[in-house]
Design a protein around this motif. Sequence first.
Motif, PDB file in Angstrom:
ATOM      1  N   ILE A 186       0.836  -1.209   0.000  1.00 13.48           N
ATOM      2  CA  ILE A 186       0.000   0.000   0.000  1.00 13.48           C
ATOM      3  C   ILE A 186       0.866   1.253   0.000  1.00 13.48           C
ATOM      4  CG2 ILE A 186      -1.615   1.373   1.378  1.00 13.48           C
ATOM      5  CD1 ILE A 186      -2.914  -1.278   2.269  1.00 13.48           C
ATOM      6  N   LEU A 187       1.870   1.286   0.864  1.00  9.33           N
ATOM      7  CA  LEU A 187       2.748   2.464   0.922  1.00  9.33           C
ATOM      8  C   LEU A 187       3.487   2.671  -0.394  1.00  9.33           C
ATOM      9  CD1 LEU A 187       4.250   2.072   4.525  1.00  9.33           C
ATOM     10  CD2 LEU A 187       2.656   3.849   3.756  1.00  9.33           C
ATOM     11  N   SER A 188       3.971   1.598  -0.996  1.00  4.59           N
ATOM     12  CA  SER A 188       4.700   1.732  -2.262  1.00  4.59           C
ATOM     13  C   SER A 188       3.773   2.182  -3.388  1.00  4.59           C
ATOM     14  CB  SER A 188       5.415   0.427  -2.626  1.00  4.59           C
ATOM     15  OG  SER A 188       4.494  -0.637  -2.784  1.00  4.59           O
ATOM     16  N   ASP A 189       2.521   1.723  -3.377  1.00  6.95           N
ATOM     17  CA  ASP A 189       1.548   2.193  -4.370  1.00  6.95           C
ATOM     18  C   ASP A 189       1.333   3.705  -4.245  1.00  6.95           C
ATOM     19  OD1 ASP A 189       1.124  -0.328  -5.393  1.00  6.95           O
ATOM     20  OD2 ASP A 189      -0.790  -0.654  -4.377  1.00  6.95           O
ATOM     21  N   LEU A 190       1.143   4.176  -3.006  1.00  6.83           N
ATOM     22  CA  LEU A 190       0.866   5.596  -2.772  1.00  6.83           C
ATOM     23  C   LEU A 190       2.087   6.460  -3.085  1.00  6.83           C
ATOM     24  CD1 LEU A 190      -1.236   5.255   0.494  1.00  6.83           C
ATOM     25  CD2 LEU A 190      -2.085   5.917  -1.762  1.00  6.83           C
TER      26      LEU A 190
END
Length: 217
Positions: A186-190
């Motif tokens: 999730i963090l890498s997507d954002l």
Amino acid sequence: MAKNKHIYDLIAEGEHQQLDFKFEISDSKKIARTLVAFANTDGGTLLIGVKDNGNIAGIRSEEEYYMIEAASDMYCKPKVEFEAKEWNLEGRIVLEIKVKSSSEKPHKAPDKNNLMQVYIRIADENIVAPEVLELAWKKIRIMQGTHIRISKPVEKLLNYLDLNPYITINQFRKIARINYYTARNILSDLLAIGSLGYLFIDKRIVYSLSGLKNEDN
């Protein structure tokens, strides 16, 4: 003196995120870490023949340049492009190496155990990038124009960041009750779509809505 003002001004700045001094090049693998750290962050300048305290020693031989070439060609994956220029400062030759922020990140270089690592530049240090950043850079090329679904974990993350300046991956895992791999994804997507930035605070990487890349504390 006037034509060399640029380089004297750089030396007067002291080492920082986009400037590093090296008395000499004795290890191409070590210098590769600086090249990739600059390329993976905001670019930077490496001055060879300058001591950490800013004293001008000069390079010892032309081998210094070829060792930097070897660092880029052999130990930076993918190769880091650079520009080189010699400066004659009071009879001593200083080699200026300029590296731009790369569009091919992440670049890797070998650590002390010859394991390939992704490095970023924080203040005057090269540090190993967290897995979240490495994954985000790989996603940037394939996620342009992508929208992230506002799942419950994402909602909890955004609500937390509305009230707090930043969050760590472990804090995110705790508030969203998710495992490491879900939090990392999730963090890498954002990060990949530009909805989050990263900061360096208290010697750790944290994530923020501020959009800043790093900050010394």
